[in-house]
Design a protein around this motif. Structure first.
Motif, PDB file in Angstrom:
ATOM      1  N   SER A 175     -36.099  41.501  31.471  1.00  0.00           N
ATOM      2  CA  SER A 175     -36.266  40.041  30.830  1.00  0.00           C
ATOM      3  C   SER A 175     -35.011  39.345  30.515  1.00  0.00           C
ATOM      4  CB  SER A 175     -37.028  40.324  29.380  1.00  0.00           C
ATOM      5  OG  SER A 175     -38.280  40.971  29.487  1.00  0.00           O
ATOM      6  N   TYR A 176     -34.049  39.973  30.313  1.00  0.00           N
ATOM      7  CA  TYR A 176     -32.673  39.261  30.034  1.00  0.00           C
ATOM      8  C   TYR A 176     -32.332  38.589  31.259  1.00  0.00           C
ATOM      9  CZ  TYR A 176     -27.824  39.296  28.503  1.00  0.00           C
ATOM     10  OH  TYR A 176     -26.567  38.975  28.242  1.00  0.00           O
ATOM     11  N   LEU A 177     -32.255  39.408  32.524  1.00  0.00           N
ATOM     12  CA  LEU A 177     -32.010  38.714  33.853  1.00  0.00           C
ATOM     13  C   LEU A 177     -32.942  37.411  34.089  1.00  0.00           C
ATOM     14  CD1 LEU A 177     -31.116  41.772  35.562  1.00  0.00           C
ATOM     15  CD2 LEU A 177     -29.233  40.092  34.909  1.00  0.00           C
ATOM     16  N   MET A 178     -34.183  37.641  33.941  1.00  0.00           N
ATOM     17  CA  MET A 178     -35.267  36.624  33.866  1.00  0.00           C
ATOM     18  C   MET A 178     -34.840  35.178  33.111  1.00  0.00           C
ATOM     19  SD  MET A 178     -38.910  38.553  34.434  1.00  0.00           S
ATOM     20  CE  MET A 178     -39.974  37.109  34.675  1.00  0.00           C
ATOM     21  N   SER A 179     -34.348  35.557  32.063  1.00  0.00           N
ATOM     22  CA  SER A 179     -34.138  34.444  31.034  1.00  0.00           C
ATOM     23  C   SER A 179     -32.871  33.593  31.726  1.00  0.00           C
ATOM     24  CB  SER A 179     -33.827  34.893  29.680  1.00  0.00           C
ATOM     25  OG  SER A 179     -32.639  35.472  29.569  1.00  0.00           O
ATOM     26  N   ARG A 180     -32.064  34.431  32.780  1.00  0.00           N
ATOM     27  CA  ARG A 180     -30.811  33.765  33.170  1.00  0.00           C
ATOM     28  C   ARG A 180     -31.521  33.020  34.637  1.00  0.00           C
ATOM     29  NH1 ARG A 180     -29.000  33.449  28.611  1.00  0.00           N
ATOM     30  NH2 ARG A 180     -27.684  34.905  27.856  1.00  0.00           N
ATOM     31  N   GLY A 181     -32.750  33.039  34.975  1.00  0.00           N
ATOM     32  CA  GLY A 181     -33.336  32.543  36.144  1.00  0.00           C
ATOM     33  C   GLY A 181     -33.771  33.300  37.284  1.00  0.00           C
ATOM     34  N   LEU A 182     -33.521  34.660  36.956  1.00  0.00           N
ATOM     35  CA  LEU A 182     -34.066  35.539  38.336  1.00  0.00           C
ATOM     36  C   LEU A 182     -35.645  35.828  37.997  1.00  0.00           C
ATOM     37  CD1 LEU A 182     -31.271  38.122  38.574  1.00  0.00           C
ATOM     38  CD2 LEU A 182     -31.475  36.158  39.565  1.00  0.00           C
ATOM     39  N   THR A 183     -36.165  35.981  39.344  1.00  0.00           N
ATOM     40  CA  THR A 183     -37.618  36.337  39.048  1.00  0.00           C
ATOM     41  C   THR A 183     -37.740  37.824  38.846  1.00  0.00           C
ATOM     42  OG1 THR A 183     -37.616  37.097  41.541  1.00  0.00           O
ATOM     43  CG2 THR A 183     -37.991  34.855  41.059  1.00  0.00           C
ATOM     44  N   GLU A 184     -38.670  38.387  38.378  1.00  0.00           N
ATOM     45  CA  GLU A 184     -38.849  39.685  38.060  1.00  0.00           C
ATOM     46  C   GLU A 184     -38.348  40.485  39.179  1.00  0.00           C
ATOM     47  OE1 GLU A 184     -42.683  40.631  36.400  1.00  0.00           O
ATOM     48  OE2 GLU A 184     -41.886  42.856  35.845  1.00  0.00           O
TER      49      GLU A 184
END
Lengths: 254, 408
Positions: free
Chosen positions: B360-369
């Protein structure tokens, strides 16, 4: 613009946010107060889109798009970003790589890191063994790289020493376009009108308000937004009378 | 005392002796007869078929030779190329060494017993070849020496014996790739490796394996590190293999000697790994570290580590982390043995899944799951290895990068 309408949220079966209405206009920064466990973090996590915060009623609109059911990354793509209070450590991923992810490799990492005095940490794993203040600077650097339009700050001044509080405060002011500077081309009034960045800042101490001119304050109490007014007034009220006064206000409001 | 006859007779006595660990393999199902291949000059290595070159490059071989100080290349049972470009570094096929040099007798079967199990026995009885790499006193190898053991013939048991010697104050880096031809399905690899790190010498040994799905692999290795010496042993295997079992043992016999093992294993469905290592800390000031990162997406992995502190003032740490991505089994077996007061030993073992919070942390920086997941997996496999030359670091990164698709 962020528009929250009648938002109800459950976490692990417990109702944690009850009929929240909130509007943040372009250029506005709001301060979110509230005692521990009142639902402040839940509110920002719900706006960011964390799936464990289950929306059971109401909706969230951002830039006119209903984002209530969107995954986190699509909200990020629309321009929502967050500075976490306790972000997880990502082993084996260097902070430098994380900044590249945030900016899609479009910025000079060293130059940006310099702004928050963080160059020495670029080759360390993201958040691995970072102190409280280092975490905040790392989070701010990520936001600088990401450049979102709505920024959610979860207690940005907690754990930051006196030396760094100014750096943190001024960086947030810059991110939210609240830093006023003399310019021959733009009057201060023009600068204010041209602001588009939106902010929602969770704070316990209010120190951040010494650096960021907030437009509005909100008090979240027991899952209910009980107050929405001038942030200085709220801070004074809480300092003098504590959150018990909020109980009275909440009762009267309902 | 050295007597080939004595070794042969001991080996004959252990021909059917099962190994202490790992599933028992009937070696009779494999051929051991010599498979001739023509010797190639260095430039001719680059005219090998493309598919073959690709497999070699994946195992860390630099066919241009530019970034390497020497090459040993064995295909099936035959030495296809063997040369050293560096003064002070000798690269010799072991059969030649056994015939021509007396000093080899001080090393051959000195750290491993020939009758340990049927695999060591077979390595003496059916020895095809192998390499001796020796770095002379005070020599520092600028570029790594590369060694490749390649299997081209279906159903062959390739049997090698390697001896690596870093003389006093020398520095030697070796990258060794083991691989099979794209058409090979079934085969076996039995490899004995004995490492001698002398006073204040530094030896790094990086092994990248690319096996076929039906391969049986039984390496047997041991190292001895003298005063002030450093032995760095890296093992990377990201490709499927039927069964692989190894348990390299290091003896730190001199004051302040250091040994570090790093392994990165990906276990695909149908693969079985029993890997680990053991380090004896026999002198004050010795240090040992065993670090393993394992990922299973359906394979079975047993990751062992055993540290034995025999004297005071030693330090040893064991770190074994496993990620289960798509089923399978990871069994971490960390063992610490302190034999007296004043040892400092610790271990850290964890088996689990990727934390949703990190995704989730990385997704909030723009990455897809999916992007977030593969970023975390790559980070998990990205182990810092102090003292490794940049060329070898790059080879490890490349192996991890290339297997990215297989992992996910």
């Amino acid at each position: 613009m962020l528009l929250i309408e009648d938002l109800q949220v459950e976490l692990a079966g417990n109702k944690i946010l009850k009929h929240i209405d909130l509007e943040i206009k372009p250029g506005e920064t709001h301060i979110l107060f509230g005692p521990n466990g009142s639902g402040k973090t839940s509110l920002v996590m719900t706006i960011m889109g964390y799936p464990q915060y289950r929306v059971t009623g109401g909706r969230i609109l951002f830039k006119g798009v209903d984002i209530t059911g969107l995954p986190i990354n699509e909200r990020a793509a629309l321009g929502i970003g967050m500075s976490y209070q306790r972000p997880p450590t990502i082993h084996g991923l260097k902070t430098r790589q994380m900044i590249d992810i945030c900016s899609k490799k479009e910025i000079d990492v060293e130059e940006y890191a310099e702004m928050v005095n963080f160059r020495d940490f670029l080759d360390r794993d993201v958040n691995a063994g970072f102190s409280g203040g280092e975490i905040k600077r790392s989070e701010l650097l990520q936001l600088l790289a990401q450049d979102p339009d709505l920024m959610l700050f979860d207690e940005p001044e907690s754990g930051v020493d006196l030396e760094n509080i100014t750096l943190v405060g001024e960086t947030i002011a810059m991110l939210l376009e609240k830093d006023i500077f003399h310019s021959d081309e733009k009057t201060i009034a023009r600068q204010k009108r041209d602001r588009t960045k939106m902010g929602l800042i969770i704070t316990h101490t209010g120190y951040i308000m010494d650096y960021v001119a907030a437009d509005k304050g909100q008090v979240l109490f027991n899952g209910i937004l009980s107050c929405s007014t001038n942030p200085r007034e709220i801070l004074n009220c809480i300092s003098e009378m504590g959150y018990e006064e909020c109980v009275r206000c909440t009762l009267e409001k309902n | 005392m050295y007597s080939r006859e004595e070794l042969k007779s001991k080996a004959a006595g252990a021909a059917t002796k099962k190994a202490a660990l790992g599933q028992d393999v009937d070696l009779a199902q494999f051929e051991t007869a010599d498979v001739p291949h023509e010797y190639l000059q260095e430039e001719e290595l680059r005219s090998l078929p493309d598919a073959e070159q690709k497999r070699l490059i994946m195992s860390g071989l630099d066919l241009t030779g530019k970034e390497r100080g020497g090459t040993y290349f064995q295909k099936d049972t035959a030495v296809v190329h063997c040369s050293s470009k560096m003064e002070g570094v000798e690269v010799i096929p072991i059969k030649k060494a056994l015939e021509e040099y007396d000093w080899i007798r001080d090393y051959y079967w000195k750290l491993i017993s020939v009758d340990m199990d049927k695999y060591t026995a077979s390595a003496e009885t059916d020895l095809h070849n192998g390499y001796v790499i020796r770095c002379l006193p005070g020599q520092k190898s600028v570029y790594p020496i590369q060694a490749c053991l390649y299997l081209d013939k279906e159903g062959l048991q390739q049997t090698v014996h390697n001896i690596i010697i870093a003389e006093e104050d020398s520095e030697l880096h070796i990258i060794t790739g083991c691989a099979t031809s794209p058409h090979v399905k079934k085969g076996a690899h039995v490899g004995i490796s004995e490492f001698f790190v002398k006073k204040n010498a530094k030896l790094s040994f990086t092994m990248i394996h690319n096996w076929a799905e039906d391969m049986v692999v039984r390496p047997r290795s041991a190292a001895q590190v003298e005063e002030g010496g450093l032995f760095l042993n890296n093992y990377i295997c990201m490709k499927p293999v039927r069964t692989l079992q190894m348990y390299p043992t290091t003896y730190l016999v001199g004051d302040n000697a250091v040994a570090r093992y790093y392994s990165i294993i990906v276990g695909s469905p149908g693969s079985e790994f029993d890997i680990g290592g053991r380090i004896f800390l026999k002198k004050p000031g010795t240090r040992a570290e065993i670090v393993a990162r394992t990922i299973s997406n359906g394979g079975r992995i047993i990751a062992r580590g055993h540290l034995i502190g025999e004297v005071p003032d030693i330090k040893a740490h064991l770190e074994c982390k496993g990620l289960l991505l798509k089923g399978g089994l990871i069994h971490a077996v960390p063992e610490l043995e302190g034999h007296c007061d004043g040892v400092e030993m610790s271990h850290e073992a964890a088996v689990g899944k990727i934390a949703q919070e990190e995704i989730s942390y990385l997704m909030s920086r723009g990455l897809t799951e999916d992007e977030a997941t593969s970023t975390i997996v790559r980070g998990f496999l990205n182990v810092d290895i102090p003292g490794l030359p940049p060329q070898l670091r790059a080879e490890i990164d490349r192996a991890v990068e290339m297997s990215d698709k297989d992992v996910m």
